[in-house]
Scaffold this active site. Sequence first.
Site, PDB file in Angstrom:
ATOM      1  N   ASP A   5     -18.665 -19.358 -54.143  1.00 13.28           N
ATOM      2  CA  ASP A   5     -19.251 -20.372 -54.956  1.00 13.28           C
ATOM      3  C   ASP A   5     -17.907 -21.440 -53.596  1.00 13.28           C
ATOM      4  O   ASP A   5     -17.637 -21.275 -52.707  1.00 13.28           O
ATOM      5  CB  ASP A   5     -18.629 -20.882 -56.019  1.00 13.28           C
ATOM      6  CG  ASP A   5     -16.375 -20.910 -56.366  1.00 13.28           C
ATOM      7  OD1 ASP A   5     -16.378 -19.941 -55.075  1.00 13.28           O
ATOM      8  OD2 ASP A   5     -15.874 -21.111 -57.045  1.00 13.28           O
ATOM      9  N   ASP A  12     -14.402 -23.707 -53.137  1.00  8.51           N
ATOM     10  CA  ASP A  12     -13.831 -24.811 -54.296  1.00  8.51           C
ATOM     11  C   ASP A  12     -12.605 -25.313 -53.180  1.00  8.51           C
ATOM     12  O   ASP A  12     -13.021 -25.089 -52.307  1.00  8.51           O
ATOM     13  CB  ASP A  12     -12.697 -23.492 -53.836  1.00  8.51           C
ATOM     14  CG  ASP A  12     -13.260 -21.885 -54.576  1.00  8.51           C
ATOM     15  OD1 ASP A  12     -13.751 -22.144 -55.456  1.00  8.51           O
ATOM     16  OD2 ASP A  12     -13.264 -21.246 -53.635  1.00  8.51           O
ATOM     17  N   ASP A  16     -16.380 -25.208 -56.932  1.00  9.14           N
ATOM     18  CA  ASP A  16     -14.764 -25.842 -57.854  1.00  9.14           C
ATOM     19  C   ASP A  16     -14.298 -27.045 -57.147  1.00  9.14           C
ATOM     20  O   ASP A  16     -13.900 -27.004 -56.250  1.00  9.14           O
ATOM     21  CB  ASP A  16     -14.256 -24.448 -58.734  1.00  9.14           C
ATOM     22  CG  ASP A  16     -14.329 -23.892 -58.961  1.00  9.14           C
ATOM     23  OD1 ASP A  16     -16.115 -23.929 -59.531  1.00  9.14           O
ATOM     24  OD2 ASP A  16     -13.534 -22.304 -59.241  1.00  9.14           O
TER      25      ASP A  16
HETATM   26  N1  DCP Z   1      -7.852 -17.946 -58.562  1.00  5.95           N
HETATM   27  C1  DCP Z   1      -7.542 -16.748 -59.495  1.00  5.95           C
HETATM   28  N2  DCP Z   1      -7.387 -15.863 -60.416  1.00  5.95           N
HETATM   29  C2  DCP Z   1      -8.521 -16.238 -60.795  1.00  5.95           C
HETATM   30  C3  DCP Z   1      -9.828 -17.210 -60.612  1.00  5.95           C
HETATM   31  C4  DCP Z   1      -9.589 -18.251 -59.131  1.00  5.95           C
HETATM   32  O1  DCP Z   1      -6.207 -15.799 -58.048  1.00  5.95           O
HETATM   33  N3  DCP Z   1      -9.240 -15.984 -61.673  1.00  5.95           N
HETATM   34  C5  DCP Z   1      -8.029 -18.563 -57.647  1.00  5.95           C
HETATM   35  C6  DCP Z   1      -7.832 -17.484 -56.264  1.00  5.95           C
HETATM   36  C7  DCP Z   1      -9.105 -17.099 -55.115  1.00  5.95           C
HETATM   37  C8  DCP Z   1      -9.268 -19.164 -55.793  1.00  5.95           C
HETATM   38  O2  DCP Z   1      -9.081 -19.168 -57.254  1.00  5.95           O
HETATM   39  O3  DCP Z   1      -8.844 -17.000 -54.428  1.00  5.95           O
HETATM   40  C9  DCP Z   1     -10.673 -19.456 -55.651  1.00  5.95           C
HETATM   41  O4  DCP Z   1     -10.967 -18.474 -56.563  1.00  5.95           O
HETATM   42  P1  DCP Z   1     -13.256 -17.867 -56.457  1.00  5.95           P
HETATM   43  O5  DCP Z   1     -12.965 -17.581 -57.561  1.00  5.95           O
HETATM   44  O6  DCP Z   1     -13.983 -18.557 -56.481  1.00  5.95           O
HETATM   45  O7  DCP Z   1     -12.449 -16.851 -55.402  1.00  5.95           O
HETATM   46  P2  DCP Z   1     -12.496 -16.697 -54.130  1.00  5.95           P
HETATM   47  O8  DCP Z   1     -13.011 -18.057 -53.386  1.00  5.95           O
HETATM   48  O9  DCP Z   1     -11.747 -15.773 -53.645  1.00  5.95           O
HETATM   49  O10 DCP Z   1     -13.516 -15.904 -53.803  1.00  5.95           O
HETATM   50  P3  DCP Z   1     -15.715 -16.110 -53.555  1.00  5.95           P
HETATM   51  O11 DCP Z   1     -15.524 -15.697 -51.795  1.00  5.95           O
HETATM   52  O12 DCP Z   1     -16.511 -15.426 -53.982  1.00  5.95           O
HETATM   53  O13 DCP Z   1     -16.068 -17.935 -54.330  1.00  5.95           O
HETATM   54 MG    MG Z   2     -14.621 -19.419 -54.169  1.00  2.00          MG
END
Ligand code: DCP
Ligand code: MG
Length: 379
Positions: free
Chosen positions: A204, A206, A303
Amino acid sequence: QKPGLELAVVSVPSYACQRHTPLLHHNTTLTDALSILAENAELGENEGRGVAFRRAAALLKSLPQEVRGAEQLRGLPCLGEHSLRVIKEVLEDGVSHEVETTTHSEQFKAMKALTGIFGVGAKTADRWFREGIHTPSDLQRSGHTLNRAQRAGLQYYDELNLPVTKPEAVAIGQIVERAVHAVLPGAEITLIGGFRRGKQTGHDVDFLITHPDEGREEGLMRKVVSWLEAQGFLLYQKTTGNSYLESKEGPARPASNMDRFERYSHPLPQTLVVVGDHAQKVSWVLGHSQCSGPRSWRAVRVDLVVSPYSQFAFALLGWTGSKLFERELRRWAVHEKAMTLSSHALYDRKRVRTLSQTHTHFKYCSGSFLYYQIRDKLI
Ligand code: DCP
Ligand code: MG
């Protein structure tokens, strides 16, 4: 010790947040194996087991060279018995039996496919799996009543499971910026999550939004979402209120020590938005999209997080990730520094003696009072 195998590292800090963890590292075969077991544990809602595998994988990512023998790992932290067993197997046989069994298991494949539907969590997927539903097509045929998120998730299944690229994230950033500036000039938008960590793709995109004049950000989320909706960008949206600051009822579950200090949560307002362009207005923005076909847009998960300016630093840190890094940072803060870190604030637990477990008190503590207290000390 086999000839030619020197000990890789003498000492490695035990909290992941104390180490450098590069995106590109030397032990992908091992970390891929552990990540599958972590994912399987998470899909089975075994959080503790998932974290143990993730910690072991993070440790391997931080090593400065490729591990070629299990003896190189002697004395290193974060490697539990189970993870070590898997690592040894991969090093000796090239594959781990458990990992192979997992990847080929019907349940794992089904759980992955079903939770890949936007709006479907592990519980629902498990229920469907037990009913014999293994794929999105099975679900479609089943005649189950789905909620709006799930209907959108099913309709755009392939696109939403296609990794979002950096150029697409940048293009979506331009849309979000237009939306935010249309309703609140002067607001600041920051790309967070995986892309802020330098990843080139994500599941996604963010964004964190704030305004330098404290208070101007109030009601912003609703306005931004309305603007995006009016312009035809949204296929689906859901806004989650800020449980600590807005809910009068308090958190949904009573906060145990584990919850408050170690469990990672999403305390800030969050909008899950799928951006598209029904009206073809953004073809100029999504022109580089990898989605082929006559459409000039693709569905992407976005997000949005809005934070008051006084909490921006904490929100930025808390939403940059990775999930494991955030968890470890909070664990380190509690156990090594006697402080509590959240996406709102950092508390010095020695100074805030009366930090109560009640919601009311927590609400007070997460406000500007603590921010100013730490600003004197840290910033
Ligand atoms: N986050 C977290 N714990 C969760 C969900 C989110 O700490 N259960 C925080 C850390 C993540 C950020 O929010 O890095 C964004 O959530 P994402 O699920 O979008 O995670 P990423 O951006 O790191 O991964 P991706 O690249 O797959 O979107
Ligand atoms: Mg993300």
